[in-house]
Design a protein around this motif. Sequence first.
Motif, PDB file in Angstrom:
ATOM      1  N   ARG A 236       1.914   9.479  35.216  1.00 28.51           N
ATOM      2  CA  ARG A 236       1.836   9.681  33.760  1.00 28.51           C
ATOM      3  C   ARG A 236       2.010   8.357  33.033  1.00 28.51           C
TER       4      ARG A 236
ATOM      5  N   ASP B  66       1.014  11.487  29.235  1.00 32.05           N
ATOM      6  CA  ASP B  66      -0.278  12.033  29.662  1.00 32.05           C
ATOM      7  C   ASP B  66      -0.474  11.762  31.150  1.00 32.05           C
ATOM      8  N   SER B  67      -0.728  12.826  31.894  1.00 29.08           N
ATOM      9  CA  SER B  67      -1.010  12.681  33.321  1.00 29.08           C
ATOM     10  C   SER B  67      -2.454  12.249  33.509  1.00 29.08           C
TER      11      SER B  67
ATOM     12  N   ASN C 150       2.478  16.735  28.261  1.00 25.62           N
ATOM     13  CA  ASN C 150       2.712  15.379  27.758  1.00 25.62           C
ATOM     14  C   ASN C 150       3.873  15.392  26.749  1.00 25.62           C
TER      15      ASN C 150
END
Length: 168
Positions: A43, A48-49, A77
Amino acid sequence: MADKPTLDDETLAFAERMFDLARQGDAAQLKTMLDAGLPANLRNSKGDSLLMLASYNGHLEAAEALLTHGSDPELANDRCQTPLAGVVFKGDMPMLDLLLAKGADANGCPAGGKPPLMYAAMFNRTDMLERLLQAGADPNATDSEGKTALDLARAMGANDAIAHLEHS
């Protein structure tokens, strides 16, 4: 709370390249890196991955590669959004179908967030609303303020979604 490790410039640059691969949908490079040990749930500083970036930007093949390598479709997220909520916001039905097929929870909602059905209702996306309901989304689920998908559809003037939710 433990201190986060300090990363050197080379490591940070590598991580940024991996996030760019996901954003740009370079499935072949992502697969190579995942096969070599890249963490599938890496991430960025916003939470955010790799999957969030690939799916939000509409890259089906990259998202599928990430999911196949163990990316968690429920990993939210920092804005309390899951990849499924993100693709509903974007209106990407093929990605919605992929995420659901690969295990995303139609009711997935981190603390402080909204389930995907609420985004579909707010943005009047009746096709997605129907698909989420078919996948088991709960039309009576509430967000942290006690609002339902129907409440949010009404607040946004999403008339098609209102009609759909009133009759489902």
